[in-house]
Design a protein around this motif. Structure first.
Motif, PDB file in Angstrom:
ATOM      1  N   GLN A  69       0.830  -1.214   0.000  1.00 10.27           N
ATOM      2  CA  GLN A  69       0.000   0.000   0.000  1.00 10.27           C
ATOM      3  C   GLN A  69       0.862   1.261   0.000  1.00 10.27           C
ATOM      4  N   ASN A  73       0.746   4.288  -2.667  1.00 12.07           N
ATOM      5  CA  ASN A  73       0.555   5.677  -2.238  1.00 12.07           C
ATOM      6  C   ASN A  73       1.692   6.571  -2.713  1.00 12.07           C
ATOM      7  N   ASN A 213      -3.462  -9.730  -0.761  1.00 11.45           N
ATOM      8  CA  ASN A 213      -3.252  -8.312  -0.423  1.00 11.45           C
ATOM      9  C   ASN A 213      -1.924  -7.742  -0.925  1.00 11.45           C
TER      10      ASN A 213
END
Ligand code: SF4
Ligand code: SF4
Length: 246
Positions: A69, A73, A213
Motif C-alpha cells: 500500500q 501511495n 493483499n
C-alpha cells in the motif's frame, strides 16, 4: 531566482524529497515508447519521494500488504507532483510531459515509456547499485521515482560516482539469487549484466504478486538491506554514515 532553482523549489513545495535535472544527451539511444518520445525535449526532471523506514523493517523474506500500500501511495503522490509541476512549467510557456511513476507496458519484460532509474542516474539523484536500484546518498534506495520531460532551458546536474564499494548486502539478501555482485561506473550496458532478470521477475510475478493483499510484482528485500538506506534509522557514527557500504 533562476529557472532551475525555482523549479526545484516548487517541486520540493509539492512534496518531493529529491529533485535533479538530466541532460537528455546522456540518455541517447535509450529505449522509449514511443521511439521518438524524447525528440521534443532537452531535459528530464527526476523527482524522488522517500519511503518510511518502518515499512522496510517489517520485511523478512517477502513483501507485506503494508509495503504494497505504501508503494501505491508513493506512486500516486509522485504522479500528483509530476502533474502539478507540468502545470507550473506550462504556465511559463514551456512544454512538459509527465511519465507515470509505475506503468509497465509489458509485464513480462517490465518495460515502461522511459526508465525512471536511468533518468535519476543521469540527473545525479543517485548511482545505479548492484541491485540495479538507484541508491541515493540521502535515503539509499528507499525512494520511488517519477520523471517529467521538458524543453524549459534548465541547468543539468551531474551523475554521481558509484559508492557500492565492496558491499555485498543486496547480493546476499536476494531471495531469488538473482544479483550478480557486479558494479558499474555509470550504468549497466544491459540489466542482465547486473541481474539474472528472469529469476527476479519469476519471483515477483509468479510468487509475490499472487500473495493475498499484494497483487503486484514487488519485493523490497534488496531495498531493505542496502546500508545507504539503513544508515539513517540507526545510531551510526559519522564516519559510517558517510560511507556505510565500506
Ligand atoms: S527485487 Fe527481490 S528478487 Fe529481485 S533482485 Fe531484489 S531481492 Fe532479488
Ligand atoms: S546493498 Fe550494497 S552493493 Fe547493493 S546497492 Fe546497496 S550499497 Fe550497492
Amino acid at each position: 531566482m533562476d529557472l532551475t532553482g525555482d523549479l526545484k523549489k516548487h517541486a520540493k513545495s509539492l512534496g518531493s524529497d529529491l529533485v535533479g535535472v538530466a541532460d537528455l544527451a546522456l540518455l541517447q539511444g535509450i529505449a522509449t515508447e514511443p521511439a521518438d518520445l524524447l525528440a521534443p525535449y532537452r531535459y528530464a526532471i527526476s523527482i524522488a519521494v522517500k519511503l518510511p523506514h518502518a515499512v522496510f523493517e517489517q520485511l523478512t523474506d517477502r513483501p507485506t500488504p503494508l509495503y504494497a500500500q505504501v508503494y501505491l501511495n508513493a506512486n500516486a503522490l509522485l504522479d500528483q507532483i509530476a502533474l502539478r509541476l507540468c502545470a507550473h512549467i506550462e504556465r511559463q510557456k514551456y512544454a512538459a510531459l509527465p511519465i507515470p511513476a509505475s506503468q509497465p507496458l509489458d509485464m513480462t519484460v517490465f518495460r515502461s515509456h522511459l526508465s525512471a532509474k536511468a533518468v535519476a542516474n543521469a540527473a545525479g539523484l543517485g548511482w545505479q547499485g548492484k541491485s540495479l536500484l538507484i541508491v541515493t546518498p540521502e535515503y539509499g534506495p528507499r525512494v520511488r521515482l517519477v520523471t517529467v520531460l521538458t524543453d524549459m532551458p534548465l541547468t543539468a546536474d551531474k551523475p554521481l560516482k558509484n559508492r557500492c564499494g565492496a558491499c555485498t548486502c543486496c547480493t546476499e539478501a536476494c531471495v531469488a539469487g538473482a544479483i550478480r555482485n557486479v558494479s558499474t561506473d555509470f550504468h549497466y550496458a544491459s540489466r542482465e549484466e547486473a541481474l539474472d532478470f528472469q529469476k527476479c521477475a519469476d519471483k515477483l510475478v509468479k510468487e509475490f504478486s499472487q500473495m493475498e493483499n499484494i497483487g503486484k510484482p514487488i519485493c523490497g528485500l534488496c531495498i531493505k538491506v542496502c546500508p545507504w538506506g539503513r544508515k539513517l534509522k540507526g545510531r551510526r557514527s559519522q564516519s559510517e554514515a558517510q560511507n556505510p557500504a565500506g
